[in-house]
Write an enzyme that holds these catalytic residues in place. Structure first.
Site, PDB file in Angstrom:
ATOM      1  N   ILE A 215     -15.367  65.445 -30.361  1.00  0.00           N
ATOM      2  CA  ILE A 215     -16.788  65.336 -30.686  1.00  0.00           C
ATOM      3  C   ILE A 215     -17.169  66.610 -31.431  1.00  0.00           C
ATOM      4  O   ILE A 215     -16.901  67.714 -30.939  1.00  0.00           O
ATOM      5  CB  ILE A 215     -17.624  65.172 -29.397  1.00  0.00           C
ATOM      6  CG1 ILE A 215     -17.229  63.867 -28.701  1.00  0.00           C
ATOM      7  CG2 ILE A 215     -19.108  65.205 -29.700  1.00  0.00           C
ATOM      8  CD1 ILE A 215     -17.786  63.720 -27.304  1.00  0.00           C
TER       9      ILE A 215
ATOM     10  N   ASN B 186     -19.796  68.377 -31.946  1.00  0.00           N
ATOM     11  CA  ASN B 186     -20.645  69.429 -31.382  1.00  0.00           C
ATOM     12  C   ASN B 186     -20.092  70.036 -30.094  1.00  0.00           C
ATOM     13  O   ASN B 186     -20.755  70.840 -29.449  1.00  0.00           O
ATOM     14  CB  ASN B 186     -22.079  68.940 -31.183  1.00  0.00           C
ATOM     15  CG  ASN B 186     -22.190  67.841 -30.160  1.00  0.00           C
ATOM     16  OD1 ASN B 186     -21.177  67.363 -29.645  1.00  0.00           O
ATOM     17  ND2 ASN B 186     -23.404  67.426 -29.860  1.00  0.00           N
ATOM     18  N   CYS B 187     -18.878  69.698 -29.717  1.00  0.00           N
ATOM     19  CA  CYS B 187     -18.232  70.260 -28.525  1.00  0.00           C
ATOM     20  C   CYS B 187     -17.668  71.640 -28.873  1.00  0.00           C
ATOM     21  O   CYS B 187     -16.942  71.789 -29.858  1.00  0.00           O
ATOM     22  CB  CYS B 187     -17.113  69.321 -28.064  1.00  0.00           C
ATOM     23  SG  CYS B 187     -16.038  70.028 -26.804  1.00  0.00           S
ATOM     24  N   ASN B 188     -17.981  72.635 -28.064  1.00  0.00           N
ATOM     25  CA  ASN B 188     -17.517  73.997 -28.341  1.00  0.00           C
ATOM     26  C   ASN B 188     -15.997  74.119 -28.340  1.00  0.00           C
ATOM     27  O   ASN B 188     -15.425  74.848 -29.153  1.00  0.00           O
ATOM     28  CB  ASN B 188     -18.123  74.981 -27.336  1.00  0.00           C
ATOM     29  CG  ASN B 188     -19.601  75.185 -27.574  1.00  0.00           C
ATOM     30  OD1 ASN B 188     -20.087  75.032 -28.690  1.00  0.00           O
ATOM     31  ND2 ASN B 188     -20.325  75.515 -26.526  1.00  0.00           N
TER      32      ASN B 188
ATOM     33  N   LYS C 267     -14.788  72.672 -31.551  1.00  0.00           N
ATOM     34  CA  LYS C 267     -15.087  73.613 -32.640  1.00  0.00           C
ATOM     35  C   LYS C 267     -14.066  74.748 -32.669  1.00  0.00           C
ATOM     36  O   LYS C 267     -13.580  75.119 -33.734  1.00  0.00           O
ATOM     37  CB  LYS C 267     -16.494  74.193 -32.472  1.00  0.00           C
ATOM     38  CG  LYS C 267     -17.605  73.236 -32.817  1.00  0.00           C
ATOM     39  CD  LYS C 267     -18.960  73.897 -32.590  1.00  0.00           C
ATOM     40  CE  LYS C 267     -20.086  72.917 -32.748  1.00  0.00           C
ATOM     41  NZ  LYS C 267     -21.390  73.506 -32.435  1.00  0.00           N
TER      42      LYS C 267
END
Length: 114
Positions: A6, A8-10, A13
């Site tokens: 996903i 926007n998952c840190n 990223k």
């Protein structure tokens, strides 16, 4: 090589940043926009076990009511949950030639693997 996760998952990223810095070519598959098939989840489950695929430490899992969590006792129940709530799938998952290479982000493991 495909990275599943996903945007926007840190953790995703961090993994994507590491892969980019190390010039690893990937295709990104976002569960939120593309979903995931039952067949793909079964394939991964055979390789790493359904227990490894379900992120029981994440917010999505913790937000499930106790009765829903209690139902996840086998592969079929886990796959049904992961298809309904893709955010509960541990991420990122890296796959190449239909084989799971990595689950989660561990820089040391990525260095050895890639």
């Amino acid at each position: 090589m495909t990275v599943y996760g996903i945007k926007n998952c840190n953790t995703v990223k961090s993994a994507l940043d590491w892969l980019e810095k190390n010039a690893v070519e990937i295709e990104f598959h976002d569960y939120k926009t593309k979903g995931i098939s039952e067949a793909k989840l079964k394939q991964w489950s055979k390789q790493v076990g359904w227990e490894s695929l379900v992120n029981t430490r994440g917010t999505t899992w913790r937000q499930l009511d106790e009765s829903m969590r209690a139902k996840v006792t086998n592969e079929a129940a886990a796959i049904a949950l992961m298809m309904e709530k893709t955010s509960v799938i541990k991420r990122p998952l890296i796959e190449k030639d239909n084989k799971v290479l990595a689950l989660g982000f561990d820089e040391a493991a990525y260095k050895k693997l890639l």
